[in-house]
Design a protein around this motif. Structure first.
Motif, short mmCIF file in Angstrom:
data_model
loop_
_atom_site.label_atom_id
_atom_site.label_comp_id
_atom_site.label_asym_id
_atom_site.label_seq_id
_atom_site.Cartn_x
_atom_site.Cartn_y
_atom_site.Cartn_z
N ALA A 114 24.21 48.65 19.11
CA ALA A 114 25.44 48.54 19.90
C ALA A 114 26.12 49.90 19.97
O ALA A 114 26.07 50.68 19.02
N LEU A 115 26.74 50.17 21.10
CA LEU A 115 27.44 51.43 21.30
C LEU A 115 28.91 51.15 21.58
O LEU A 115 29.24 50.33 22.45
N LEU A 116 29.78 51.83 20.86
CA LEU A 116 31.22 51.68 21.04
C LEU A 116 31.81 53.06 21.33
O LEU A 116 31.49 54.03 20.65
N SER A 117 32.66 53.15 22.35
CA SER A 117 33.22 54.44 22.72
C SER A 117 34.61 54.27 23.30
O SER A 117 35.05 53.15 23.62
N ASP A 118 35.31 55.39 23.46
CA ASP A 118 36.62 55.37 24.11
C ASP A 118 36.51 54.84 25.53
O ASP A 118 37.37 54.09 26.00
N ASP A 119 35.45 55.23 26.23
CA ASP A 119 35.28 54.79 27.62
C ASP A 119 35.07 53.28 27.70
O ASP A 119 35.61 52.61 28.59
N ILE A 120 34.29 52.72 26.78
CA ILE A 120 34.07 51.28 26.77
C ILE A 120 35.37 50.53 26.54
O ILE A 120 35.61 49.46 27.10
N LEU A 121 36.25 51.11 25.70
CA LEU A 121 37.54 50.49 25.41
C LEU A 121 38.62 50.91 26.40
O LEU A 121 39.78 50.53 26.24
N ASN A 122 38.24 51.70 27.41
CA ASN A 122 39.20 52.17 28.43
C ASN A 122 40.35 52.96 27.82
O ASN A 122 41.51 52.83 28.23
N LEU A 123 40.03 53.80 26.84
CA LEU A 123 41.04 54.67 26.23
C LEU A 123 41.03 56.00 26.95
O LEU A 123 40.02 56.69 27.01
N ALA A 157 42.82 50.51 17.96
CA ALA A 157 41.99 49.69 18.84
C ALA A 157 40.51 49.98 18.60
O ALA A 157 39.66 49.07 18.58
N LEU A 158 40.17 51.26 18.42
CA LEU A 158 38.79 51.64 18.16
C LEU A 158 38.31 51.07 16.83
O LEU A 158 37.21 50.52 16.72
N PHE A 159 39.16 51.16 15.81
CA PHE A 159 38.78 50.67 14.48
C PHE A 159 38.62 49.15 14.48
O PHE A 159 37.68 48.62 13.88
N THR A 160 39.51 48.45 15.16
CA THR A 160 39.42 46.99 15.23
C THR A 160 38.15 46.55 15.95
O THR A 160 37.45 45.63 15.50
N ALA A 161 37.85 47.22 17.07
CA ALA A 161 36.62 46.90 17.80
C ALA A 161 35.39 47.19 16.95
O ALA A 161 34.40 46.45 16.98
N MET A 162 35.45 48.26 16.17
CA MET A 162 34.34 48.60 15.29
C MET A 162 34.13 47.52 14.24
O MET A 162 33.00 47.09 13.98
#
Length: 312
Positions: free
Chosen positions: A42-51, A88-93
């Motif tokens: 899985a990939l998580l990024s600022d762009d995926i979270l619309n940050l 938000a990034l940490f929670t999504a992680m």
């Protein structure tokens, strides 16, 4: 079963490396020789979270100021938007971390305190970790940032470089901007064969006792005391007891010393036992495994305690 943290200066090429690593790891998982527990990447990024990149505008506290990409001339800017973005990034992680997943976090991750927070979360989940440091010169990053056409531009930013000397950045893999590909064999070994460090005791959840634990403790120990006083015919041998508790009738066996046991002695030992266990009920515990506050468990522990402390 692993957390991969991508770190580097703004516009150093982190996203390109994250995509390369994801594609390579997916190929490793498809290999017939791999029979491990990991099933997806899985990939998580600022762009995926619309940050938006603007959340990183401004500097850190002046008392904690690392090296900058280029020296800012303005005064300290308001970083209130950055904290909820990191949250938000940490929670999504945390939501995406799992024992069957390799999670790649593609973001600036430029604050060592935040990387340490991510490291602790991974340890709590018993995941392996590694850090990917994407390196380009400050001048190159500045030029790429100013000339990019997608609107994802960073303001002048501070950055704390990862270090292999600290546990939360280790193992650390450094990838230069002009390298063709990441060192995937070494990264794969770190993800699948590296040590899984146990959680810090400070990050463990405190296990609370059930609401009726104190009542069960008092009633069960009192019932055992009464049963012993009622039948001391087997002094110096094993005594079979039958007691009624909150949930069941228990059959117990206790070895008594070859003398009469007084009420005051039993009451004293009962008070000592209850006092010790009352602390665990009140404060909770971080012991490994679940603490059993059932009547049978309490009775067994109290019988053992009496046998060890009653003198012959």
């Amino acid at each position: 079963m692993a957390l991969v943290t991508i770190s580097g200066f703004p516009c150093a090429g982190k996203t390109r490396r994250a995509e390369q690593i994801r594609a390579s790891l997916e190929q490793y998982l498809k290999d017939e020789t791999y029979q491990g527990p990991i099933s997806k990447v899985a990939l998580l990024s600022d762009d995926i979270l619309n940050l938006n990149r603007s959340v990183y505008d401004g500097e850190r506290d002046p008392s904690h100021r690392p090296a900058t990409i280029h020296s800012p001339t303005s005064s300290l800017l308001d970083s209130r938007s950055e904290k909820p973005a990191r949250g938000a990034l940490f929670t999504a992680m945390q939501r995406q971390m799992a024992l069957d997943t390799i999670l790649i976090v593609d973001a600036l991750n430029y604050i060592k305190g935040f990387r340490y927070q991510m490291y602790c979360a991974a340890r709590e989940m018993k995941l392996r970790i590694c850090t990917i440091y994407v390196v380009a010169t400050k001048e190159q990053c500045k030029n790429w940032n100013e000339t990019r056409q997608d609107g994802r531009v960073y303001a002048p930013e501070t950055y704390e470089e990862p270090s292999s000397m600290v546990r939360w950045d280790s193992p650390l893999f450094t990838i230069l901007w002009d390298e063709d590909a990441p060192p995937m064999p070494q990264i794969w070994d770190a993800i699948t064969k590296g040590n899984i460090k146990p959680p810090n005791s400070g990050t463990l959840s405190v296990v609370k006792a059930p609401t009726d634990a104190l009542q069960a403790l008092e009633q069960t120990t009192a019932a055992i005391v009464s049963a012993i006083l009622a039948d001391q015919t087997g002094l110096g041998a094993q005594l079979n007891l039958s007691i009624s508790t909150l949930s069941a009738t228990l059959k117990l066996c206790i070895t008594l010393p070859a003398r009469n046991i007084t009420l005051s002695e039993l009451q004293r030992l009962k008070r000592q036992f209850v006092t010790v266990h009352k602390k665990a009920i009140t404060l909770g515990t971080t012991e490994r495994g679940a603490v059993d506050w059932g009547d049978e468990s309490i009775a067994g522990k109290f019988v053992t305690y009496l046998e060890e402390h009653m003198k012959s």
